[in-house]
Design a protein around this motif. Structure first.
Motif, PDB file in Angstrom:
ATOM      1  N   HIS A  51       1.296  -1.191   0.013  1.00  0.00           N
ATOM      2  CA  HIS A  51       0.182  -0.067  -0.408  1.00  0.00           C
ATOM      3  C   HIS A  51       1.024   1.197  -0.300  1.00  0.00           C
ATOM      4  CE1 HIS A  51      -3.559  -2.530   0.807  1.00  0.00           C
ATOM      5  NE2 HIS A  51      -3.141  -2.998   1.596  1.00  0.00           N
ATOM      6  N   SER A  52       1.903   1.236  -0.074  1.00  0.00           N
ATOM      7  CA  SER A  52       3.217   2.191  -0.046  1.00  0.00           C
ATOM      8  C   SER A  52       2.998   3.068  -1.620  1.00  0.00           C
ATOM      9  CB  SER A  52       4.416   1.800  -0.232  1.00  0.00           C
ATOM     10  OG  SER A  52       5.773   2.902  -0.636  1.00  0.00           O
ATOM     11  N   ASN A  53       3.013   4.602  -1.310  1.00  0.00           N
ATOM     12  CA  ASN A  53       2.842   5.428  -2.010  1.00  0.00           C
ATOM     13  C   ASN A  53       4.153   5.991  -2.719  1.00  0.00           C
ATOM     14  OD1 ASN A  53      -0.014   5.294  -2.014  1.00  0.00           O
ATOM     15  ND2 ASN A  53      -0.681   6.194  -0.515  1.00  0.00           N
TER      16      ASN A  53
ATOM     17  N   ARG B 166       7.424   6.943  -4.089  1.00  0.00           N
ATOM     18  CA  ARG B 166       7.855   7.716  -5.722  1.00  0.00           C
ATOM     19  C   ARG B 166       9.616   6.010  -6.019  1.00  0.00           C
ATOM     20  NH1 ARG B 166       6.409  12.779  -5.059  1.00  0.00           N
ATOM     21  NH2 ARG B 166       8.702  13.095  -5.267  1.00  0.00           N
TER      22      ARG B 166
ATOM     23  N   THR C 255       6.418  11.153  -1.655  1.00  0.00           N
ATOM     24  CA  THR C 255       5.488  10.941  -2.194  1.00  0.00           C
ATOM     25  C   THR C 255       4.437  12.189  -3.195  1.00  0.00           C
ATOM     26  OG1 THR C 255       4.257  11.619  -0.573  1.00  0.00           O
ATOM     27  CG2 THR C 255       4.487   8.830  -0.672  1.00  0.00           C
TER      28      THR C 255
END
Length: 258
Positions: free
Chosen positions: A59-61, A63, A216
């Motif tokens: 679920h990581s956003n 980059r 992010t």
């Protein structure tokens, strides 16, 4: 009759002079605060291990999908996309047997010396086909000249041990970790004005949890900050110059001769 007012003309002029200096120095103050810089958001992503695999929270956003710059090919969504030639070579090593190992084209007279002359490798571990390997060397039989051929190999290793080896410790290595990164790990997210030099590896907390921090989002500063920046950079020094000009007209220069 002397004035009873605390704010005498001299005191008033001194205060106005200090105000003029303050207004003239406002561009420096505004520049140091970075009010007009882009607002960057940084978040943490937990790093987990599972059956020899190492991966970021799905679920990581952030980059970046790279686990660590010390673990080659550790781009979670596309393991071979960024360094296709290097990762293809490492996959070849992982899938080859001893008879098909890669000859480095280098020989050494001291096989106990595990750091051949070409120097320290750019990474310590590699992630291939969901498995963590340590980059190692093997040595062939001694030839007539007393030298051993060097072979490049990969040795499967425990992902937890690899993570611990490449990670920074949140407390012990705090001097090496920017404060914004510490805030992101402790609070889950933080915002800064301007970019932060984020460590390109995982960070371990006291409870043994591993996190990777990355950007992010980025956005322009708010209208209020832009207005404050404009006032500080242009309006304030102009007002300071005008005030200084008015004060200079009130200064009397008296020459006392012999």
């Amino acid at each position: 009759m002397p004035s009873d007012s605390v704010l005498t003309p001299r005191r008033r002029d001194v205060l106005l002079g200090l105000l003029a200096l303050s207004l003239l120095s406002m561009p420096i103050v505004v520049g140091s605060l970075g009010l007009d810089e882009m607002v960057h958001t940084y978040e943490r992503a937990e790093v987990s291990t599972d059956q020899g695999n190492v991966w970021l929270d799905g679920h990581s956003n952030i980059r970046t999908d790279a686990i660590s710059d010390e673990i080659a090919c550790s781009d979670g969504t596309a393991p071979y996309a960024d360094n296709i030639r290097m990762c293809a070579f490492e996959r070849y090593l992982a899938e080859s047997d001893e008879d098909d190992r890669f000859d480095a084209g280098f020989k050494t007279g001291n096989p106990d010396w595990m750091s051949p002359a070409w120097g320290t490798p750019a990474y310590q571990y590699v992630w291939v086909n969901g498995t963590i390997y340590e980059t190692t060397f093997a040595f062939g039989d001694e030839d007539d000249g007393g030298y051993h051929p060097v072979y490049l190999e990969l040795e499967e290793t425990d992902p937890e041990a690899a993570l611990e080896d490449v990670s920074l410790d949140l407390e012990a290595d705090r001097d090496e970790i920017p404060s914004a990164v510490v805030e992101a790990i402790e609070d889950g997210e933080t915002q800064t004005h301007g970019e932060v030099d984020v460590p390109e590896t995982t960070i371990r907390t006291d409870d043994g949890t591993y996190y990777r921090v990355g950007g992010t989002a980025q956005m322009r500063p708010s209208n209020f900050r832009e207005i404050v920046t404009w006032l500080g950079r242009y309006a304030a020094p102009l007002a300071g110059l005008l005030l200084a000009g008015l004060l200079s007209r009130q200064i009397d220069v008296t020459y006392v001769g012999d």
